[in-house]
Motif scaffolding. Structure first.
Motif, short mmCIF file in Angstrom:
data_model
loop_
_atom_site.label_atom_id
_atom_site.label_comp_id
_atom_site.label_asym_id
_atom_site.label_seq_id
_atom_site.Cartn_x
_atom_site.Cartn_y
_atom_site.Cartn_z
N GLN A 104 5.38 -16.65 15.20
CA GLN A 104 5.66 -15.55 16.12
C GLN A 104 4.81 -14.31 15.86
O GLN A 104 4.91 -13.32 16.59
CB GLN A 104 7.14 -15.17 16.05
N SER A 105 3.98 -14.33 14.80
CA SER A 105 3.11 -13.21 14.44
C SER A 105 3.89 -11.96 14.07
O SER A 105 3.46 -10.83 14.33
CB SER A 105 2.14 -12.89 15.59
N LEU A 106 5.05 -12.15 13.45
CA LEU A 106 5.77 -11.03 12.87
C LEU A 106 5.04 -10.56 11.62
O LEU A 106 4.28 -11.32 11.01
CB LEU A 106 7.20 -11.44 12.53
N PRO A 107 5.23 -9.30 11.21
CA PRO A 107 4.52 -8.81 10.01
C PRO A 107 4.80 -9.68 8.80
O PRO A 107 5.96 -10.06 8.54
CB PRO A 107 5.10 -7.40 9.82
N ARG A 108 3.76 -10.00 8.06
CA ARG A 108 3.93 -10.76 6.83
C ARG A 108 4.71 -9.90 5.83
O ARG A 108 4.41 -8.72 5.65
CB ARG A 108 2.58 -11.13 6.24
N GLY A 109 5.72 -10.49 5.21
CA GLY A 109 6.54 -9.70 4.30
C GLY A 109 7.17 -10.54 3.22
O GLY A 109 6.90 -11.73 3.08
N VAL A 110 8.03 -9.89 2.45
CA VAL A 110 8.73 -10.51 1.33
C VAL A 110 10.14 -10.86 1.77
O VAL A 110 10.84 -10.04 2.36
CB VAL A 110 8.77 -9.56 0.12
N PHE A 111 10.57 -12.10 1.48
CA PHE A 111 11.93 -12.54 1.79
C PHE A 111 12.81 -12.45 0.56
O PHE A 111 12.40 -12.86 -0.54
CB PHE A 111 11.93 -13.98 2.30
N LEU A 112 14.02 -11.93 0.75
CA LEU A 112 15.04 -11.95 -0.29
C LEU A 112 16.28 -12.58 0.33
O LEU A 112 16.95 -11.97 1.17
CB LEU A 112 15.34 -10.55 -0.82
N LEU A 113 16.58 -13.82 -0.07
CA LEU A 113 17.61 -14.61 0.57
C LEU A 113 18.79 -14.87 -0.37
O LEU A 113 18.84 -14.37 -1.49
CB LEU A 113 17.00 -15.93 1.07
N ASN A 115 2.33 -0.95 6.80
CA ASN A 115 3.62 -0.62 6.20
C ASN A 115 4.29 -1.90 5.72
O ASN A 115 4.25 -2.93 6.40
CB ASN A 115 4.52 0.08 7.21
N PRO A 116 4.93 -1.89 4.55
CA PRO A 116 5.55 -3.12 4.02
C PRO A 116 6.83 -3.49 4.74
O PRO A 116 7.63 -2.63 5.13
CB PRO A 116 5.82 -2.75 2.56
N PHE A 117 7.04 -4.80 4.90
CA PHE A 117 8.27 -5.34 5.46
C PHE A 117 8.97 -6.21 4.43
O PHE A 117 8.34 -7.04 3.76
CB PHE A 117 7.96 -6.18 6.71
N LEU A 140 5.63 -1.03 14.22
CA LEU A 140 6.15 -0.38 13.03
C LEU A 140 5.25 -0.64 11.82
O LEU A 140 5.02 0.25 10.99
CB LEU A 140 7.56 -0.88 12.74
N ALA A 141 4.76 -1.85 11.70
CA ALA A 141 3.88 -2.19 10.57
C ALA A 141 2.59 -1.38 10.61
O ALA A 141 2.02 -1.06 9.56
CB ALA A 141 3.57 -3.68 10.58
N ALA A 142 2.14 -1.05 11.83
CA ALA A 142 0.86 -0.34 11.98
C ALA A 142 1.04 1.16 12.11
O ALA A 142 0.04 1.90 12.13
CB ALA A 142 0.12 -0.88 13.20
N GLY A 143 2.28 1.65 12.19
CA GLY A 143 2.52 3.06 12.47
C GLY A 143 2.11 3.98 11.33
O GLY A 143 2.43 3.74 10.17
N HIS A 157 0.84 -1.19 0.00
CA HIS A 157 0.00 0.00 0.00
C HIS A 157 0.88 1.25 0.00
O HIS A 157 2.06 1.20 0.36
CB HIS A 157 -0.92 -0.02 1.22
N ALA A 158 0.30 2.36 -0.40
CA ALA A 158 1.05 3.61 -0.50
C ALA A 158 1.18 4.24 0.88
O ALA A 158 0.45 5.18 1.23
CB ALA A 158 0.36 4.56 -1.47
N THR A 159 2.09 3.71 1.68
CA THR A 159 2.32 4.21 3.03
C THR A 159 3.57 5.09 3.05
O THR A 159 4.32 5.16 2.09
CB THR A 159 2.48 3.05 4.03
N GLN A 160 3.80 5.72 4.20
CA GLN A 160 4.91 6.67 4.30
C GLN A 160 6.27 5.98 4.35
O GLN A 160 7.25 6.48 3.80
CB GLN A 160 4.71 7.53 5.55
N TYR A 161 6.31 4.81 5.02
CA TYR A 161 7.60 4.15 5.22
C TYR A 161 7.54 2.68 4.82
O TYR A 161 6.49 2.03 4.88
CB TYR A 161 8.01 4.23 6.70
N GLY A 162 8.71 2.16 4.43
CA GLY A 162 8.91 0.74 4.24
C GLY A 162 10.03 0.30 5.17
O GLY A 162 10.91 1.10 5.53
#
Length: 368
Positions: A227-236, A204-206, A193-196, A143-148
């Motif tokens: 652990q209910s961490l924010p769902r995000g994209v992994f780059l490994l 906010n994207p992670f 941070l995800a909800a800020g 989404h178009a949020t202020q921070y990533g």
């Protein structure tokens, strides 16, 4: 059916049963990792295997089971040079896997793109363009949020002892994705941070960028889910074999820099927050990112987990701050939460509520 054909058929059945007993499969598997979209550009990654580990269903706390489950993740055999196809909004896209079975779709669409998570299917095509195998995964358009937020994994939120090979391997071999522990308070920090400064339906994207290999993708995905961490994209990092297991997560830190660059370049209107730790190269990589993208980095968080590097890391912290970027060099996540509140990443009310509630289920210990 001739005797030879019956014998071959019987051997294939026995082989399949042995493989399943070992938690392996010799059937073609298409792995589809979380892709992401930005502006008009989208990307989707994955691997094709002719041998790989079956998904883990039981998580008994047994050293033997955990050790074998880890080894299985590195007992992979890629299927190279196969043609793959996926579809997006009426577009038919094709690519070819490389010699390591790794594939990447990159394509463009016309903005605005529908934000959120989208399910995709990747198909492997035969010589007559028939579908031989398929795998499914997700693509995320933030989404178009202020921070990533771009976060490291090991010793940033997941206790890993990266600076101590013996301890790191001990944890890897004896624990599993459900028994591993995060640092105390880090889950609450990331959730805040995800909800800020945004709404619940537009977090906010992670992005989780790690030197750990793609072998550990499902492992890390399960950990963040449990652990209910924010769902995000992994780059490994690039896939490793069993013979390289002792070096897991210990190489190609320059590749980590390149992956972060791709993310920031892909979202030219967004500012980013970088989160890492002092056990390896994060401070130096992040200092380079700050120089490479002036005005694009809102803050840097470095978890202090390795006392032997503290003097050197403080010098790097000074360079980042001299560039006008706030840095939080911290040992406990409560310090990071207070800093995030101070610079406006999270609200005062939310931070106070979470700090008073505490995080009794998280691990208490620190590393280093």
């Amino acid at each position: 059916m001739s005797i030879v054909h019956r014998l071959r058929h019987g051997l294939r059945i026995i082989r399949g049963r042995v493989f399943r007993r070992l938690g392996l499969t010799d059937k073609t598997v298409i792995k589809v990792y979380h892709g992401y979209g930005h502006a008009s550009q989208l990307v989707l990654y994955g691997h094709v295997f002719r041998q790989s580990a079956l998904p883990r269903k039981r998580y008994r706390q047994s050293v033997l089971n955990n050790t074998w489950a880890l080894l299985r993740l590195f007992m992979v055999k890629p299927l190279p040079n196969v043609r793959l196809r996926t579809q997006w909004q009426g577009q038919v896209l094709e690519t070819v896997a490389d010699r390591d079975g790794f594939y990447k779709f990159e394509w463009q669409d016309i903005p605005p793109l529908e934000q959120g998570w989208h399910e995709l299917t990747v198909e492997m095509l035969g010589p007559e363009r028939e579908v031989l195998h398929a795998g499914s995964g997700s693509l995320y358009i933030p989404h178009a949020t202020q921070y990533g937020f771009i976060s490291d994994v090991d010793d940033t939120f997941l206790i890993s002892h990266s600076a101590n090979l013996r301890k790191r391997l001990f944890v890897l071999f004896t624990q599993n994705a459900r028994s591993r522990r995060p640092f105390e308070g880090v889950v609450k920090h990331y959730q805040l941070l995800a909800a800020g400064n945004t709404s619940p339906d537009a977090p906010n994207p992670f992005f989780y960028v790690s030197s750990s290999e793609w072998n550990l993708y499902e492992y890390l995905l399960e950990f963040t889910r449990v652990q209910s961490l924010p769902r995000g994209v992994f780059l490994l990092n690039v896939m490793k074999q069993v013979r390289e297991l002792l070096n897991t997560g210990q190489s190609n830190h320059q590749g980590k820099f390149a992956r972060i660059v791709r993310i920031i370049e892909g979202f030219p209107k967004q500012r980013f927050v970088l989160l890492g730790d002092s056990s390896q190269r994060d401070p130096y990589i992040y200092e380079s990112i700050v120089r490479h993208f002036p005005g694009r980095i809102h803050a840097v968080y470095i978890r202090d987990v390795y006392r032997k590097s503290r003097v050197d890391v403080l010098e790097v912290v000074g360079k980042i701050e001299a560039a006008g970027v706030p840095v939080c060099f911290f040992r406990h996540s409560e310090e990071a939460i207070l800093h995030s509140r101070k610079i406006g990443l999270i609200s005062d009310a939310a931070a106070a509520r979470e700090l008073s509630a505490g995080d009794p289920d998280a691990a208490k210990g620190q590393v280093g």
